[in-house]
Write a protein that holds these residues in place. Structure first.
Motif, PDB file in Angstrom:
ATOM      1  N   ALA A 227       3.374   9.055   4.504  1.00 59.79           N
ATOM      2  CA  ALA A 227       2.359   9.679   5.368  1.00 59.79           C
ATOM      3  C   ALA A 227       1.243  10.350   4.566  1.00 59.79           C
ATOM      4  O   ALA A 227       0.061  10.233   4.924  1.00 59.79           O
ATOM      5  N   VAL A 228       1.621  10.993   3.475  1.00 57.65           N
ATOM      6  CA  VAL A 228       0.632  11.671   2.635  1.00 57.65           C
ATOM      7  C   VAL A 228      -0.372  10.669   2.085  1.00 57.65           C
ATOM      8  O   VAL A 228      -1.588  10.904   2.064  1.00 57.65           O
ATOM      9  N   GLU A 229       0.174   9.525   1.683  1.00 55.60           N
ATOM     10  CA  GLU A 229      -0.655   8.454   1.109  1.00 55.60           C
ATOM     11  C   GLU A 229      -1.582   7.873   2.183  1.00 55.60           C
ATOM     12  O   GLU A 229      -2.770   7.652   1.938  1.00 55.60           O
ATOM     13  N   VAL A 230      -1.013   7.633   3.376  1.00 55.47           N
ATOM     14  CA  VAL A 230      -1.819   7.114   4.487  1.00 55.47           C
ATOM     15  C   VAL A 230      -2.984   8.069   4.747  1.00 55.47           C
ATOM     16  O   VAL A 230      -4.134   7.636   4.896  1.00 55.47           O
ATOM     17  N   ASP A 231      -2.686   9.309   4.742  1.00 57.51           N
ATOM     18  CA  ASP A 231      -3.694  10.323   5.001  1.00 57.51           C
ATOM     19  C   ASP A 231      -4.791  10.293   3.938  1.00 57.51           C
ATOM     20  O   ASP A 231      -5.978  10.378   4.232  1.00 57.51           O
ATOM     21  N   ARG A 232      -4.336  10.102   2.683  1.00 54.84           N
ATOM     22  CA  ARG A 232      -5.283  10.046   1.575  1.00 54.84           C
ATOM     23  C   ARG A 232      -6.242   8.858   1.745  1.00 54.84           C
ATOM     24  O   ARG A 232      -7.454   9.000   1.663  1.00 54.84           O
ATOM     25  N   VAL A 233      -5.664   7.680   2.006  1.00 45.78           N
ATOM     26  CA  VAL A 233      -6.488   6.471   2.137  1.00 45.78           C
ATOM     27  C   VAL A 233      -7.432   6.577   3.330  1.00 45.78           C
ATOM     28  O   VAL A 233      -8.601   6.196   3.254  1.00 45.78           O
ATOM     29  N   LYS A 234      -6.902   7.160   4.415  1.00 46.67           N
ATOM     30  CA  LYS A 234      -7.725   7.317   5.628  1.00 46.67           C
ATOM     31  C   LYS A 234      -9.007   8.088   5.345  1.00 46.67           C
ATOM     32  O   LYS A 234     -10.043   7.815   5.942  1.00 46.67           O
ATOM     33  N   HIS A 235      -8.880   9.025   4.433  1.00 46.29           N
ATOM     34  CA  HIS A 235     -10.041   9.870   4.154  1.00 46.29           C
ATOM     35  C   HIS A 235     -10.954   9.315   3.075  1.00 46.29           C
ATOM     36  O   HIS A 235     -11.954   9.929   2.755  1.00 46.29           O
ATOM     37  N   LEU A 236     -10.589   8.162   2.543  1.00 47.00           N
ATOM     38  CA  LEU A 236     -11.482   7.536   1.550  1.00 47.00           C
ATOM     39  C   LEU A 236     -12.705   6.977   2.264  1.00 47.00           C
ATOM     40  O   LEU A 236     -12.634   6.587   3.427  1.00 47.00           O
ATOM     41  N   GLU A 237     -13.777   6.924   1.541  1.00 42.98           N
ATOM     42  CA  GLU A 237     -15.004   6.372   2.113  1.00 42.98           C
ATOM     43  C   GLU A 237     -14.824   4.871   2.333  1.00 42.98           C
ATOM     44  O   GLU A 237     -14.205   4.193   1.498  1.00 42.98           O
ATOM     45  N   ALA A 238     -15.313   4.334   3.437  1.00 46.44           N
ATOM     46  CA  ALA A 238     -15.197   2.896   3.699  1.00 46.44           C
ATOM     47  C   ALA A 238     -15.879   2.140   2.556  1.00 46.44           C
ATOM     48  O   ALA A 238     -16.944   2.556   2.093  1.00 46.44           O
ATOM     49  N   GLY A 239     -15.238   1.037   2.122  1.00 47.69           N
ATOM     50  CA  GLY A 239     -15.828   0.252   1.038  1.00 47.69           C
ATOM     51  C   GLY A 239     -15.316   0.667  -0.330  1.00 47.69           C
ATOM     52  O   GLY A 239     -15.764   0.139  -1.333  1.00 47.69           O
ATOM     53  N   THR A 240     -14.347   1.586  -0.364  1.00 46.03           N
ATOM     54  CA  THR A 240     -13.761   1.926  -1.664  1.00 46.03           C
ATOM     55  C   THR A 240     -12.412   1.237  -1.816  1.00 46.03           C
ATOM     56  O   THR A 240     -11.774   0.832  -0.840  1.00 46.03           O
ATOM     57  N   LEU A 241     -11.999   1.122  -3.078  1.00 45.46           N
ATOM     58  CA  LEU A 241     -10.729   0.474  -3.396  1.00 45.46           C
ATOM     59  C   LEU A 241      -9.722   1.499  -3.884  1.00 45.46           C
ATOM     60  O   LEU A 241     -10.095   2.448  -4.583  1.00 45.46           O
ATOM     61  N   THR A 242      -8.475   1.274  -3.536  1.00 45.74           N
ATOM     62  CA  THR A 242      -7.435   2.139  -4.077  1.00 45.74           C
ATOM     63  C   THR A 242      -6.183   1.304  -4.311  1.00 45.74           C
ATOM     64  O   THR A 242      -6.101   0.155  -3.844  1.00 45.74           O
ATOM     65  N   ASP A 243      -5.226   1.846  -5.055  1.00 47.51           N
ATOM     66  CA  ASP A 243      -3.988   1.096  -5.286  1.00 47.51           C
ATOM     67  C   ASP A 243      -2.954   1.483  -4.245  1.00 47.51           C
ATOM     68  O   ASP A 243      -2.840   2.662  -3.897  1.00 47.51           O
ATOM     69  N   CYS A 244      -2.198   0.487  -3.767  1.00 51.88           N
ATOM     70  CA  CYS A 244      -1.084   0.787  -2.874  1.00 51.88           C
ATOM     71  C   CYS A 244       0.035   1.305  -3.778  1.00 51.88           C
ATOM     72  O   CYS A 244       0.452   0.610  -4.712  1.00 51.88           O
ATOM     73  N   THR A 245       0.507   2.527  -3.520  1.00 52.63           N
ATOM     74  CA  THR A 245       1.550   3.109  -4.386  1.00 52.63           C
ATOM     75  C   THR A 245       2.884   2.414  -4.186  1.00 52.63           C
ATOM     76  O   THR A 245       3.783   2.534  -5.018  1.00 52.63           O
ATOM     77  N   GLU A 246       3.029   1.642  -3.084  1.00 50.42           N
ATOM     78  CA  GLU A 246       4.293   0.954  -2.797  1.00 50.42           C
ATOM     79  C   GLU A 246       4.399  -0.391  -3.507  1.00 50.42           C
ATOM     80  O   GLU A 246       5.386  -0.693  -4.165  1.00 50.42           O
ATOM     81  N   CYS A 247       3.335  -1.225  -3.364  1.00 52.49           N
ATOM     82  CA  CYS A 247       3.428  -2.592  -3.915  1.00 52.49           C
ATOM     83  C   CYS A 247       2.496  -2.823  -5.100  1.00 52.49           C
ATOM     84  O   CYS A 247       2.695  -3.774  -5.852  1.00 52.49           O
ATOM     85  N   GLY A 248       1.490  -1.995  -5.242  1.00 54.76           N
ATOM     86  CA  GLY A 248       0.585  -2.168  -6.380  1.00 54.76           C
ATOM     87  C   GLY A 248      -0.629  -3.016  -6.080  1.00 54.76           C
ATOM     88  O   GLY A 248      -1.451  -3.282  -6.963  1.00 54.76           O
ATOM     89  N   ARG A 249      -0.764  -3.490  -4.811  1.00 52.76           N
ATOM     90  CA  ARG A 249      -1.955  -4.275  -4.467  1.00 52.76           C
ATOM     91  C   ARG A 249      -3.187  -3.362  -4.411  1.00 52.76           C
ATOM     92  O   ARG A 249      -3.055  -2.128  -4.348  1.00 52.76           O
ATOM     93  N   LEU A 250      -4.359  -4.022  -4.419  1.00 51.22           N
ATOM     94  CA  LEU A 250      -5.592  -3.260  -4.244  1.00 51.22           C
ATOM     95  C   LEU A 250      -5.853  -3.170  -2.743  1.00 51.22           C
ATOM     96  O   LEU A 250      -5.921  -4.186  -2.062  1.00 51.22           O
ATOM     97  N   VAL A 251      -5.955  -1.954  -2.263  1.00 52.21           N
ATOM     98  CA  VAL A 251      -6.185  -1.746  -0.825  1.00 52.21           C
ATOM     99  C   VAL A 251      -7.656  -1.403  -0.611  1.00 52.21           C
ATOM    100  O   VAL A 251      -8.196  -0.521  -1.263  1.00 52.21           O
ATOM    101  N   ALA A 252      -8.290  -2.178   0.280  1.00 51.82           N
ATOM    102  CA  ALA A 252      -9.711  -1.952   0.580  1.00 51.82           C
ATOM    103  C   ALA A 252      -9.811  -1.058   1.793  1.00 51.82           C
ATOM    104  O   ALA A 252      -9.280  -1.367   2.848  1.00 51.82           O
TER     105      ALA A 252
END
Ligand code: ZN
Length: 237
Positions: A211-236
């Motif tokens: 949930a903490v991670e979901v919250d973090r990604v939700k607050h990222l600016e649209a169009g940014t990339l981050t790593d999925c801490t679970e699988c390691g993919r790039l999440v857009a």
């Protein structure tokens, strides 16, 4: 276009390029050509074997004809002596006539053997003729299969060139750093190296994002990339 859009475009073209390469490596047109070549090979070895058989029959024919010729020559020679002027006694004439009489059936036998060889030659020639025709048809099939394969390969190669050009153009909008991360991960994740964020987690993996991670990604600016801490993919985002 954002970095994410460009990276997704790169991924899309990479996936398409892989599909084209896979098609190129597994073309049914190539299988058709290989089958035609194999069939032609079979025809050729059959023809080689039959040609050897035909040569052997040729030798037997010549031998049988030479045997006939030898007997005929001997009979001619005996006849010349018999009707010539060198006969010294009726006994000698009788002996010559007896030898001629013995040679006649021998001549018949040998002539019969020549005919037998001819009878063996006929079907072999017919089979050779059929194989010649099959070889010719095989050559045509190979040429046609090769033409079709060449055309298909050329078409796909052209498609691939276009894909790679579009890939390069899209990659120009992505920083070297992100490109490197993407290239490294692609070997593992393939066409789902860059995935979207569906509001509750990474679209690429089955694990639930904390949930903490979901919250973090939700607050990222649209169009940014981050790593999925679970699988390691790039999440857009
Ligand atoms: Zn994930």
């Amino acid at each position: 276009m954002s970095v994410v859009d460009d990276l997704l475009a790169v991924q899309h073209e990479d996936t398409t390029a892989d599909q084209i390469r896979h098609r190129l490596a597994n073309l049914p047109e190539r299988a058709t050509l290989e089958a035609a070549l194999a069939e032609r090979e079979t025809t050729e070895s059959g023809r080689d074997a039959l040609r050897l058989e035909r040569l052997e029959l040729d030798r037997r024919q010549k031998r049988a004809e030479a045997d006939v010729e030898a007997v005929l020559a001997r009979i001619r020679e005996l006849n010349e002596r018999l009707y010539g002027s060198g006969i010294s006694s009726p006994k000698e004439a009788r002996e010559i006539q007896e030898e001629i009489d013995r040679l006649k059936p021998r001549q018949d036998d040998l002539e019969e053997r020549v005919l037998e060889v001819f009878e063996e030659i006929d079907p072999v020639d017919a089979r050779l003729g059929a194989l010649d025709a099959r070889a010719e048809a095989g050559d045509e099939a190979i040429a046609e299969a090769q033409t079709v394969l060449n055309a298909t390969e050329a078409g796909l190669a052209e498609d691939l060139t276009g894909v790679l050009e579009r890939r390069d153009a899209a990659a120009a909008g992505v920083s070297v750093d992100v490109r490197d991360r993407y290239d490294r991960l692609r070997g593992m994740f393939g066409s789902s190296t860059v995935v979207g964020f569906d509001g509750s987690g990474c679209r690429g993996c089955p694990s639930a994002m904390p949930a903490v991670e979901v919250d973090r990604v939700k607050h990222l600016e649209a169009g940014t990339l981050t790593d999925c801490t679970e699988c390691g993919r790039l999440v857009a985002r």
